[in-house]
Scaffold this active site. Structure first.
Site, PDB file in Angstrom:
ATOM      1  N   ASP A   1      -0.521   2.903  -3.326  1.00 17.65           N
ATOM      2  CA  ASP A   1      -1.278   3.883  -4.101  1.00 17.65           C
ATOM      3  C   ASP A   1      -1.367   3.577  -5.596  1.00 17.65           C
ATOM      4  O   ASP A   1      -2.190   2.798  -6.023  1.00 17.65           O
ATOM      5  CB  ASP A   1      -0.690   5.285  -3.854  1.00 17.65           C
ATOM      6  CG  ASP A   1      -0.819   5.712  -2.406  1.00 17.65           C
ATOM      7  OD1 ASP A   1      -1.080   4.848  -1.560  1.00 17.65           O
ATOM      8  OD2 ASP A   1      -0.666   6.899  -2.098  1.00 17.65           O
TER       9      ASP A   1
ATOM     10  N   GLU B   1      10.333  12.226   1.990  1.00 18.71           N
ATOM     11  CA  GLU B   1       9.348  11.163   1.816  1.00 18.71           C
ATOM     12  C   GLU B   1       9.843  10.098   0.837  1.00 18.71           C
ATOM     13  O   GLU B   1       9.650   8.900   1.035  1.00 18.71           O
ATOM     14  CB  GLU B   1       8.042  11.776   1.299  1.00 18.71           C
ATOM     15  CG  GLU B   1       6.923  10.775   1.063  1.00 18.71           C
ATOM     16  CD  GLU B   1       5.674  11.439   0.490  1.00 18.71           C
ATOM     17  OE1 GLU B   1       4.617  10.779   0.498  1.00 18.71           O
ATOM     18  OE2 GLU B   1       5.749  12.590   0.034  1.00 18.71           O
TER      19      GLU B   1
END
Length: 843
Positions: free
Chosen positions: A579, A813
């Site tokens: 990302d 996460e």
């Protein structure tokens, strides 16, 4: 006096006088004919050009149409999986399962239009008027939920910790008949010891037909739904029975109030809304102990403000049973298949308990055999955590069916991909309850150790979605239920965009298992599986090797970077999986990405191994692998002497920052009439072609994927940077970006917090531990250093992930690089569950 004219003699005529500029008639005729011929030639040429232009125009239209169709044309080779491979006839033991990871508790079959079952609940008489729980939502702020035990096949035990009570959901399956057999749910509610009063809660059990099949409610005692009978093509006749609540393990009945709802649903994604819109507080809860109180329950009519579907034929039966009872209690729900005719006894009460205990014991034994954590000396609490991590990944397997929305440069508008099925693990039940291509390779590293058949089936489903070009949509959003959880900007998948081909990691693992033990029952199906998979693997690999090439020979570049450079501190590269990790500041075609180079080295090596196993030509793959693994080439393309590390290359400057946008407001004009100022990027020094010089996960890839030779001097620099606390090292794992980097923990936009700019990610840390184990067990000058780092990093990761789970109830996460605290979406029992392999030292 005028000139005399000659007298004309009768019968004679003088030849006409020829003017100086006139030509003889014969010449005129010749020239006229010549002009006509040239005109005809011009006309013929014009007609020919018109025909050619029209032909070319229609050919171009045809080619554009043909190219436009390629993106939605599936691969020409036979599918890896037969059309009925997931049916009750072929795979009865996996037909039913908890394949709805997006709900707290529910089951369905592995079929396109399955009858689905599920559970909702809410606390009565609470401060929050309606606190309905159904789909997994981080906003519900549960203290923890997840599977404690789940074998991926026949049973599961889950704990859900709400504010002042805990729900334990258990299920057991029993094979029999031709439609996947029976199953039973048991839900046990217990009060937290700290709760001042025993809460009253409503459990809602439902069944919904997804446009296929019919349901009929059977009401007893005025308003108690005793059972549902139904029929569908895949299930035949079936019955779902709702038993009355009892007081825990004893058989003494509990007082309860009952309600039910029977209506039609326009889609599975609307079930929560339908229930919420049908709630009414006109009902009275009056237990024997007294204290009548009004409570909230479903009413028995269809909500008037529920919008009608455009096509009423798509409406499906939806039946829900609500039981309102005070904690503690236990309820069982039985599904019985009509084709199971020789049922030994009903799977309930003592029989259910007995089978459940047998499955638990078998799970414990298999877990220790597969991972050996007790033999390694890990404590009971850590082993329990590891079982929960594996179970959450198995319990998070989903079966999805539907169409992706895709687009290529030849399509003016997005198109629907062909309908398809996907059996896959998901990263997060609450935030990402769908399939992601690069996550799945990491998921299957763990699952292939537990059950290689799960890995073969999941990989086959993914590769059966490859199109004729060799492209697989990187995010699978199949069906309305899945699409309802996805922001609109992420729905359309573009065919120039890749994702890291991590399935090659799982494929490599299957090949190693096969070579190590070719005659074992779990490995024998791998060879025929690879044979069916191979044509699609070839096209998939070739797609990467042609569409993601870089500007120099044997270099690679991720497509799909953010185009609007004005709004991002550093334009994101979502396709790389990392990302917002810093790439070249100004995206261009001259970029070279080191991580993609290494992924292609891994992929080509795995392709060569598979080809050799199958007796297929492997030389070209081997040559590609040797070229991409050439350390001298890697140095030439990606080694930065300035940073003394591997790096991307591109049009780059570090002199960038986010500044408040300046908006001119004329004197006397109200400010509110002008646009709100934004943070926009300010470039203080023009970019130039250079190495990006961002030290972090990208810099480690030649090491992470074992591309570097054991005697490479570059390992010394990598180990130095890894262990430096001012760069990558923390007591909790390796941070994603050096603390010394200018973009460390910097926001990418005013609304876009740092993601891969410092936090600790377990998938890359797993690769780091795995690589240290590899170099620590391979002879070379850095062997001892690698072995020492291995022990230290492994201990840090597994201790922190376990500690955060114990404190918060979740696997996360990512983890904060300063405190180790879990952050991001939760539960995240996708690749963060690789902690189990780190604990087991299985790489």
């Amino acid at each position: 006096m005028g000139r005399q004219r000659k007298r004309v003699v009768s019968g004679e005529a003088d030849p006409p006088l020829t003017r100086k500029d006139e030509k003889p008639a014969t010449l005129q005729r010749k020239e006229k004919k010549k002009k006509l011929d040239i005109g005809k030639i011009f006309i013929n040429i014009s007609i020919g050009l018109c025909i050619f232009s029209l032909t070319w125009f229609f050919y171009a239209l045809y080619m554009r149409s043909s190219l436009a169709k390629r993106v939605v044309t599936l691969h020409h080779s036979p599918p890896v999986l037969d059309a009925n491979s997931s049916s009750a006839e072929v795979s009865p033991e996996r037909f039913w399962g908890s394949y709805r990871p997006q709900v707290y508790f529910g089951m369905k079959t592995r079929s396109p239009r399955s009858v689905v079952t599920g559970m909702m609940w809410m606390r009565q008489f609470s401060e929050v008027d309606v606190n309905l729980r159904h789909t997994c939502e981080q906003g519900d702020r549960l203290q923890g939920y997840g599977w404690m035990m789940h074998d991926g096949l026949s049973f599961g035990v889950q704990e859900i910790h709400d504010s002042d009570f805990t729900l334990t959901t258990e299920f057991v399956k029993r094979m029999g008949g031709e439609h996947g057999g029976d199953w039973t749910w048991r839900i046990t509610a217990k009060q937290h010891s700290s709760a001042p009063h025993a809460p009253v809660i409503s459990l809602m059990f439902y069944a919904a037909a997804d446009t296929q099949g019919s349901l009929e409610a059977h009401v007893e005692e005025r308003n108690r739904l005793g059972s549902i009978t139904g029929f569908s093509e895949e299930l035949g006749n079936f019955k779902i029975t709702f038993r009355k609540p009892v007081a825990g393990e004893s058989s003494s009945a509990k007082y309860a109030s009952y309600n039910y709802l029977q209506t039609l649903s326009p889609g599975l994604e609307r079930l929560t809304d339908i229930v919420r819109n049908s709630l009414n507080r006109r009902f009275v809860y009056s237990p024997p102990s007294g204290g009548k109180r009004q409570y909230i329950a479903v009413d028995t009519y269809k909500p008037l403000h529920q919008p009608k579907p455009a096509d009423p034929r798509k409406e499906s039966d939806f039946v829900l049973h609500q039981v309102t009872v005070q904690v503690p209690f236990q309820i069982e729900v039985l599904f019985e298949s009509g084709s199971f005719r020789n049922r030994p006894n009903q799977l309930s009460a003592a029989a259910m308990t007995e089978e459940l205990e047998e499955r638990k014991a078998a799970f414990d034994a298999k877990f220790e055999k597969k991972f050996g954590l007790q033999a390694k000396g890990l404590g009971h609490a850590q082993v329990k955590f590891s079982k929960a991590a594996l179970s959450n990944m198995l319990g998070g397997m989903g079966y999805f069916y539907g169409q992706s929305v895709v687009q290529s440069v030849y399509n003016e508008y997005p198109l629907l991909y062909p309908e398809g099925a996907l059996f896959t693990a998901v990263p997060s039940r609450s935030f990402f309850p769908r399939g992601f291509l690069w996550d799945e390779g990491f998921h299957q590293l763990l699952l292939s150790n537990w059950d290689p058949q799960v890995t073969r089936e999941a990989m086959a489903h993914w590769l059966d979605l490859v199109n004729m070009e060799g492209w697989i949509p990187r995010e699978q959003i199949l069906g309305d239920e899945a699409r309802s959880k996805v922001p609109a900007e992420f729905v359309v998948q573009r065919n120039e965009n890749a994702n890291p081909p991590t399935l090659f990691l799982a494929l490599q693992k299957l090949v190693e298992q096969l070579q190590a033990n070719p005659d074992s029952e779990s490995s024998r199906p791998t060879l025929p599986f690879l044979r069916r998979l191979y044509p699609r693997l070839q096209t998939w690999f070739e797609w990467y090797n042609t569409t993601q090439t870089g500007p120099l020979p044997n270099s690679y570049r991720w497509r799909g970077r953010d185009k609007d450079t004005n709004l991002f501190l550093n334009p994101k590269t979502l396709t790389s999986g990392l990302d917002d990790y810093p790439r070249a500041s100004h995206p261009s075609a001259e970029e070279r990405h080191v991580d993609l180079h290494c992924w292609m080295a891994l992929a080509s090596g795995t392709m060569a191994s598979v080809a050799r196993l199958l007796g297929e030509p492997h030389q070209e793959y081997e040559r590609t692998h040797q070229t991409l693994s050439d350390n001298a080439l890697l140095d030439e393309l990606h080694w930065s002497d300035q940073l003394r590390s591997f790096s991307d290359y591109g049009n780059h400057t570090q002199a960038v920052s986010l500044q408040q946008e300046k908006v001119y407001v004329p004197p006397g004009q109200p400010r509110r009439q002008f646009p709100v100022t934004r943070l926009v990027r300010s470039v203080r020094r023009a970019p130039k072609s250079q190495f990006v010089n961002a030290l972090g996960y990208i810099s480690l890839f030649p090491f992470l994927l074992h591309i570097l030779k054991p005697d490479s001097p570059k390992l010394e620099h990598i180990f130095r940077d890894m262990r430096d606390g001012d760069k990558l090292w923390t007591p909790y794992g390796l941070r994603s970006l050096s603390r010394a980097d200018p973009l460390y923990m910097k926001r990418n936009t005013e609304h876009d917090a740092p993601y891969w700019r410092g936090p600790i990610w377990i998938n890359i840390n797993y690769l780091a531990v795995r690589a240290l184990h590899h170099y620590g067990n391979t002879e070379g000058p850095y062997q001892e250093k690698a072995a020492a780092l291995y022990q230290e990093l492994r201990t840090n990761i597994m201790n922190n992930v376990y500690r955060q789970y114990a404190e918060t109830g979740y696997i996360w996460e990512q983890y904060n690089d300063s405190t180790g605290s879990g952050q991001g979406s939760h539960p995240f029992t996708g690749w963060s569950a690789l902690t189990v392999l780190i604990m087991a030292e299985q790489y």
